[in-house]
Design a protein around this motif. Sequence first.
Motif, PDB file in Angstrom:
ATOM      1  N   ARG A 243      49.286  48.466  31.784  1.00  0.00           N
ATOM      2  CA  ARG A 243      48.979  48.728  33.197  1.00  0.00           C
ATOM      3  C   ARG A 243      48.785  47.415  33.957  1.00  0.00           C
ATOM      4  N   GLN A 247      51.182  44.795  37.360  1.00  0.00           N
ATOM      5  CA  GLN A 247      50.539  44.511  38.639  1.00  0.00           C
ATOM      6  C   GLN A 247      51.318  43.406  39.352  1.00  0.00           C
ATOM      7  N   TYR A 262      44.978  47.481  39.553  1.00  0.00           N
ATOM      8  CA  TYR A 262      43.908  47.137  38.626  1.00  0.00           C
ATOM      9  C   TYR A 262      43.646  45.644  38.706  1.00  0.00           C
ATOM     10  N   SER A 267      37.562  47.014  34.452  1.00  0.00           N
ATOM     11  CA  SER A 267      37.783  47.897  35.603  1.00  0.00           C
ATOM     12  C   SER A 267      38.946  48.845  35.354  1.00  0.00           C
ATOM     13  N   THR A 268      39.967  48.392  34.636  1.00  0.00           N
ATOM     14  CA  THR A 268      41.094  49.264  34.289  1.00  0.00           C
ATOM     15  C   THR A 268      40.647  50.354  33.334  1.00  0.00           C
ATOM     16  N   HIS A 271      38.647  52.875  35.315  1.00  0.00           N
ATOM     17  CA  HIS A 271      39.489  53.671  36.211  1.00  0.00           C
ATOM     18  C   HIS A 271      40.264  54.739  35.441  1.00  0.00           C
TER      19      HIS A 271
END
Length: 320
Positions: A243, A247, A262, A267-268, A271
Amino acid sequence: MSGGVAQLKDEGSQRQVVVAGAVAGLVSRFVIAPLDVIKIRLQLQIHSLSDPLSVTSVDGPVYKGTLGTLKHILREEGLTGLWKGNIPAEAMYLAYGSVQFSAYTYISHLLDTLPYQLPGHANSFISGAAAGACATTATYPLDLLRTRFAAQGKERVYASIAASLRHIAEHEGPRGFFRGLGAGVSQIVPYMGLFFASYEGLKPVLASSGVPMPFGTSDAAAGIIASVLSKTAVYPLDTIRKRLQVQGPNRLKYVHRNIPMYTGVLSTLAHIWKHEGRRGMYRGLTVSLLKAAPASAVTMWTYERAMGVMLNMDQPLKDE
């Protein structure tokens, strides 16, 4: 120290280890390339198939399992779609195999020089983890390119590898080539440590069991079992890495056009857990295990055979 550890460490010169590792990585990558593309597509799919409402406004494809993804790619992108990203991936596996096995044998010998001798499995774990971290960092830009090309659908985000390098350097800077490296190293350290420790422990046991082995060798069987166990344990970090790798300014141009933004590993993780649940962390695990088994079997089998060929070639020279 176990016989398995000594066998892998003490076979061949440093040059032979590098060559055998490189050959093993190259052959393995070509064999599992289609499964790798399928896995990446599933990992980047954020919508849940169990929730029909989550796909009502999806612009990109909706993949349903390994076979469904395979059929969709073949139908929409043709056979070559299954090998997208294969050129940077082959370069990555070539370099990765060389660095990994070279670092593994070097660190193993270094640990043997310590005043206190570590148990065989501890030696394998530390050596495997450190070798995996070194190889992952050294080849990470190629890994990122592999993911981005595999994430392209019919619309080409990058026209070529050279164009992708120029675009990333211009719009994302040097850090752009290392997006998700934290997740990659966090994943590979326990994975390679567990893999090598399991492999070295299983190989002599399976070799002396007298039971017929898959692919005819205990090397391949030990590689399969060790890889499946290790891959399952660290899989969520692999999803996070994928993921993060897509980005950037082209995030919404890939085959899945709804990939969230992300900013980091934690934090990913938060989420995905909040919006997709446990299944989101393990999306694509089935095909990943299908990929891991033949990949590790081919890698270790090819490494052992390549090393055997080089040792046999060197033997007549030593006898002269």
